[in-house]
Design an enzyme around this catalytic site. Structure first.
Site, PDB file in Angstrom:
ATOM      1  N   LYS A  36     -14.913  -6.886  -6.558  1.00 45.74           N
ATOM      2  CA  LYS A  36     -15.207  -7.184  -5.159  1.00 45.74           C
ATOM      3  C   LYS A  36     -16.699  -7.413  -5.028  1.00 45.74           C
ATOM      4  CE  LYS A  36     -11.400  -4.263  -3.555  1.00 45.74           C
ATOM      5  NZ  LYS A  36     -11.027  -3.031  -2.830  1.00 45.74           N
ATOM      6  N   LYS A  61       0.846  -1.185   0.000  1.00 51.97           N
ATOM      7  CA  LYS A  61       0.000   0.000   0.000  1.00 51.97           C
ATOM      8  C   LYS A  61       0.886   1.242   0.000  1.00 51.97           C
ATOM      9  CE  LYS A  61      -4.235  -1.742   0.364  1.00 51.97           C
ATOM     10  NZ  LYS A  61      -5.335  -1.453  -0.581  1.00 51.97           N
TER      11      LYS A  61
END
Length: 356
Positions: free
Chosen positions: A259, A161
């Site tokens: 997702k 990240k």
């Protein structure tokens, strides 16, 4: 809460604590509160999960309101899930997270009613799941390197990240410390110019294999610029939701991250997968902070995907479900009926007919 005769739906919410903070470019998460549903028939219960997303316009209150009405619209035939979901779409409008929970529970219930795993009912080969990619959250450079070294001993790919001032240093230090493929995810935290500079400074020299959502979700012009000039495949995440969002992305990225809670459920995810293949886009199956229930459902779809980004159940201190397993970093699907994800004693299930 009860639905019509035949199908009954109970709804509850439950706090989920992370073992350590998860920081991305826009937020830090230490606890979430997800919504769960159980749809029952003939003594069998199918389970579903919704991860709220205020940034998607789906706070927990909106999910609970949707499900309160949805419980009265189920009818009595879980095998006709398309008709049930169509009814919800017409009467309730759009709340993809809540819709996904209903779709997930119906899919799980049907598998349990016929005594077969969901992957078999979908005609999928359970041996074709993908390796898990493990997330390294934003932190100090030293802490991120330490986390990466620890994770590289157990997982075959890592996702870093990014979205802060030390991004180039983080990438260089982690790349020097581990010997597994690395992906990066800025969660829309960069401009096109910043992305292109980082490509030259660190991402390409360090052998980064995937670049996920470098620019803000709505800035498709910037996404297209990065895609055109990046030698690293660019995956759109926040820029893609359900099938209707796919067309504007064609030619502007290399692949999409699907997702369940973001797209509206298993059936919409399948439509997205087939549509992505038709326009030569790769497919990643991703997740929010979710339990082993939602991760197991999503892991089924990795049999049709290129990448599996489904590790956030491993960050939970109090996961109330047991489901998909891992063997040498690869998903192993349960062979029980439905998704094969079952509640543990940590599950805060409601008393019959209640919601909270």
């Amino acid at each position: 809460m009860g639905g019509t005769e035949g199908l009954r739906m109970d709804v509850w919410k439950q706090p989920l604590r992370l073992v350590r903070p998860l920081t991305i470019s826009r937020s830090t998460t230490t606890v979430v509160e997800n919504v769960f549903v159980a749809i029952t028939m003939a003594g069998k219960a199918g389970y579903g999960e919704a991860a709220p997303g205020p940034w998607r316009g789906e706070p927990i209150e909106a999910i609970l309101r949707y499900l309160d009405v949805a419980a009265t619209l189920l009818g009595d035939d879980p095998f006709d899930a398309d008709a049930i979901l169509s009814r919800l779409d017409q009467r309730l409008g759009e709340n993809r997270a809540a819709r996904s929970a209903v779709d997930m529970a119906l899919t799980d219930l049907v598998g349990k009613l016929v005594g077969a795993p969901a992957f078999r009912l979908m005609g999928l080969d359970a041996t074709r799941t993908r390796d898990l990619c493990y997330t390294i959250g934003l932190d100090s450079v030293d802490e991120m390197v330490k986390a990466a070294v620890d994770a590289a001993s157990a997982f075959s790919a890592l996702k870093i990240k990014l979205g802060g001032p030390a991004d180039a240093t983080i990438v260089r230090e982690i790349a020097a410390a581990v010997d597994v493929p690395l992906r990066v995810d800025a969660n829309g935290g960069w401009s096109a110019r910043r992305t292109l500079d980082l490509l030259d400074e660190a991402l390409v020299p360090c052998g980064i294999t995937l670049l996920e959502q470098p620019v803000p979700a709505a800035d498709l012009r910037a996404l297209a610029e990065v895609h055109e000039r990046s030698p690293i495949p660019v995956i759109a995440d926040e820029s893609v939701t359900d099938l209707s969002s796919l067309r504007p992305l064609i030619g502007k990225c290399s692949g999409i991250d699907i997702k369940l809670t973001k797209c509206g459920g298993m059936r919409e995810a399948l439509r997205l997968i087939h549509a992505a293949r038709a326009v030569d886009l790769s497919v990643m199956i991703g997740c929010e902070v979710e339990t082993s229930l939602a991760i197991t459902a999503a892991a089924v779809l990795t049999c049709m995907a290129d990448y599996a980004d489904l590790d956030l159940h491993l960050w939970l201190e109090n996961d109330p479900f047991v489901g998909v397993g891992l063997l040498d970093g690869k998903f192993v699907l349960p062979d029980g009926p439905g998704f094969g994800a079952e509640p543990t004693q940590a599950l805060r299930s409601p008393s019959p007919g209640s919601s909270f």
